[in-house]
Design a protein around this motif. Sequence first.
Motif, PDB file in Angstrom:
ATOM      1  N   LEU A   1      84.273  48.027  68.548  1.00 19.11           N
ATOM      2  CA  LEU A   1      85.407  48.642  69.252  1.00 19.11           C
ATOM      3  C   LEU A   1      85.937  49.884  68.548  1.00 19.11           C
ATOM      4  N   GLY A   2      85.623  50.018  67.261  1.00 17.54           N
ATOM      5  CA  GLY A   2      86.132  51.151  66.503  1.00 17.54           C
ATOM      6  C   GLY A   2      87.593  51.008  66.138  1.00 17.54           C
ATOM      7  N   ILE A   3      88.011  49.752  65.953  1.00 21.36           N
ATOM      8  CA  ILE A   3      89.402  49.490  65.543  1.00 21.36           C
ATOM      9  C   ILE A   3      89.404  48.606  64.311  1.00 21.36           C
ATOM     10  N   ASN A   4      90.493  48.621  63.588  1.00 21.87           N
ATOM     11  CA  ASN A   4      90.682  47.797  62.410  1.00 21.87           C
ATOM     12  C   ASN A   4      90.664  46.318  62.808  1.00 21.87           C
ATOM     13  N   ARG A   5      90.116  45.464  61.933  1.00 19.26           N
ATOM     14  CA  ARG A   5      90.049  44.032  62.231  1.00 19.26           C
ATOM     15  C   ARG A   5      91.433  43.425  62.434  1.00 19.26           C
ATOM     16  N   ASN A   6      92.409  43.880  61.673  1.00 14.36           N
ATOM     17  CA  ASN A   6      93.783  43.379  61.852  1.00 14.36           C
ATOM     18  C   ASN A   6      94.335  43.764  63.218  1.00 14.36           C
ATOM     19  N   THR A   7      94.010  44.973  63.678  1.00 11.41           N
ATOM     20  CA  THR A   7      94.433  45.408  65.016  1.00 11.41           C
ATOM     21  C   THR A   7      93.779  44.529  66.071  1.00 11.41           C
ATOM     22  N   LEU A   8      92.502  44.227  65.881  1.00 19.09           N
ATOM     23  CA  LEU A   8      91.799  43.355  66.822  1.00 19.09           C
ATOM     24  C   LEU A   8      92.459  41.983  66.856  1.00 19.09           C
ATOM     25  N   ARG A   9      92.746  41.411  65.697  1.00 13.64           N
ATOM     26  CA  ARG A   9      93.386  40.087  65.651  1.00 13.64           C
ATOM     27  C   ARG A   9      94.733  40.106  66.371  1.00 13.64           C
ATOM     28  N   LYS A  10      95.489  41.184  66.191  1.00 13.34           N
ATOM     29  CA  LYS A  10      96.788  41.305  66.871  1.00 13.34           C
ATOM     30  C   LYS A  10      96.597  41.313  68.383  1.00 13.34           C
ATOM     31  N   LYS A  11      95.619  42.099  68.859  1.00 13.37           N
ATOM     32  CA  LYS A  11      95.366  42.183  70.300  1.00 13.37           C
ATOM     33  C   LYS A  11      94.877  40.842  70.854  1.00 13.37           C
ATOM     34  N   LEU A  12      93.995  40.185  70.110  1.00 17.88           N
ATOM     35  CA  LEU A  12      93.512  38.875  70.549  1.00 17.88           C
ATOM     36  C   LEU A  12      94.664  37.877  70.632  1.00 17.88           C
ATOM     37  N   SER A  13      95.553  37.935  69.665  1.00 15.87           N
ATOM     38  CA  SER A  13      96.709  37.049  69.667  1.00 15.87           C
ATOM     39  C   SER A  13      97.650  37.353  70.835  1.00 15.87           C
ATOM     40  N   GLU A  14      97.915  38.637  71.074  1.00 12.81           N
ATOM     41  CA  GLU A  14      98.786  39.042  72.186  1.00 12.81           C
ATOM     42  C   GLU A  14      98.258  38.546  73.528  1.00 12.81           C
ATOM     43  N   HIS A  15      96.932  38.512  73.668  1.00 12.19           N
ATOM     44  CA  HIS A  15      96.313  38.084  74.925  1.00 12.19           C
ATOM     45  C   HIS A  15      95.941  36.604  74.918  1.00 12.19           C
ATOM     46  N   HIS A  16      96.398  35.883  73.881  1.00 12.46           N
ATOM     47  CA  HIS A  16      96.122  34.444  73.749  1.00 12.46           C
ATOM     48  C   HIS A  16      94.621  34.153  73.762  1.00 12.46           C
ATOM     49  N   LEU A  17      93.876  34.976  73.024  1.00  8.88           N
ATOM     50  CA  LEU A  17      92.431  34.813  72.959  1.00  8.88           C
ATOM     51  C   LEU A  17      91.975  34.280  71.604  1.00  8.88           C
ATOM     52  N   LEU A  18      92.890  33.925  70.737  1.00  7.67           N
ATOM     53  CA  LEU A  18      92.539  33.348  69.430  1.00  7.67           C
ATOM     54  C   LEU A  18      92.489  31.840  69.512  1.00  7.67           C
TER      55      LEU A  18
ATOM     56  N   GLU B   1      92.569  45.299  79.266  1.00  9.53           N
ATOM     57  CA  GLU B   1      92.281  44.981  77.866  1.00  9.53           C
ATOM     58  C   GLU B   1      91.853  43.534  77.659  1.00  9.53           C
ATOM     59  N   LYS B   2      92.503  42.603  78.308  1.00  4.46           N
ATOM     60  CA  LYS B   2      92.183  41.189  78.087  1.00  4.46           C
ATOM     61  C   LYS B   2      90.737  40.856  78.478  1.00  4.46           C
TER      62      LYS B   2
ATOM     63  N   ASN C   1     106.645  49.553  85.662  1.00  3.07           N
ATOM     64  CA  ASN C   1     105.931  49.212  84.433  1.00  3.07           C
ATOM     65  C   ASN C   1     104.414  49.208  84.624  1.00  3.07           C
ATOM     66  N   LEU C   2     103.913  50.167  85.399  1.00  5.72           N
ATOM     67  CA  LEU C   2     102.492  50.208  85.727  1.00  5.72           C
ATOM     68  C   LEU C   2     101.585  50.393  84.523  1.00  5.72           C
ATOM     69  N   HIS C   3     101.986  51.232  83.592  1.00  8.31           N
ATOM     70  CA  HIS C   3     101.111  51.482  82.439  1.00  8.31           C
ATOM     71  C   HIS C   3     100.826  50.191  81.683  1.00  8.31           C
ATOM     72  N   ASN C   4     101.849  49.469  81.319  1.00  7.01           N
ATOM     73  CA  ASN C   4     101.668  48.213  80.600  1.00  7.01           C
ATOM     74  C   ASN C   4     100.870  47.213  81.432  1.00  7.01           C
ATOM     75  N   PHE C   5     101.156  47.138  82.708  1.00  8.91           N
ATOM     76  CA  PHE C   5     100.448  46.214  83.600  1.00  8.91           C
ATOM     77  C   PHE C   5      98.944  46.493  83.596  1.00  8.91           C
ATOM     78  N   PHE C   6      98.568  47.753  83.801  1.00  9.39           N
ATOM     79  CA  PHE C   6      97.147  48.085  83.881  1.00  9.39           C
ATOM     80  C   PHE C   6      96.446  47.960  82.535  1.00  9.39           C
ATOM     81  N   ILE C   7      97.098  48.358  81.458  1.00 10.70           N
ATOM     82  CA  ILE C   7      96.487  48.212  80.133  1.00 10.70           C
ATOM     83  C   ILE C   7      96.211  46.743  79.851  1.00 10.70           C
ATOM     84  N   THR C   8      97.168  45.890  80.140  1.00  7.74           N
ATOM     85  CA  THR C   8      96.999  44.458  79.916  1.00  7.74           C
ATOM     86  C   THR C   8      95.891  43.890  80.794  1.00  7.74           C
ATOM     87  N   GLU C   9      95.873  44.287  82.049  1.00 13.66           N
ATOM     88  CA  GLU C   9      94.867  43.773  82.986  1.00 13.66           C
ATOM     89  C   GLU C   9      93.449  44.158  82.586  1.00 13.66           C
TER      90      GLU C   9
END
Length: 78
Positions: free
Chosen positions: A61-78, A39-40, A29-37
């Motif tokens: 970042l050039g991404i939709n605000r909803n996408t950003l909120r989702k990523k922040l939530s996934e990484h427990h940054l909200l 991205e956060k 699962n290297l791809h997910n591991f490195f992306i997470t490491e």
Amino acid sequence: MTKSDPLSECVTHAIEQYFEDLNGEIPTNLHNFFITEVEKPFLKVVMTRVKGNQTRASDMLGINRNTLRKKLSEHHLL
């Protein structure tokens, strides 16, 4: 590594070091591991730079605000 090294060289060095540290163990699962490491901390720095303003961060970042909120939530940054 010096502060003037291009980002890709720093990342390459970190990945090579990761494989060396595995001592021959086969990772999965290297791809997910490195992306997470990557991205956060990336999102943390951006959010610090914009003082928590999600609209400015999503523009930067050039991404939709909803996408950003989702990523922040996934990484427990909200």
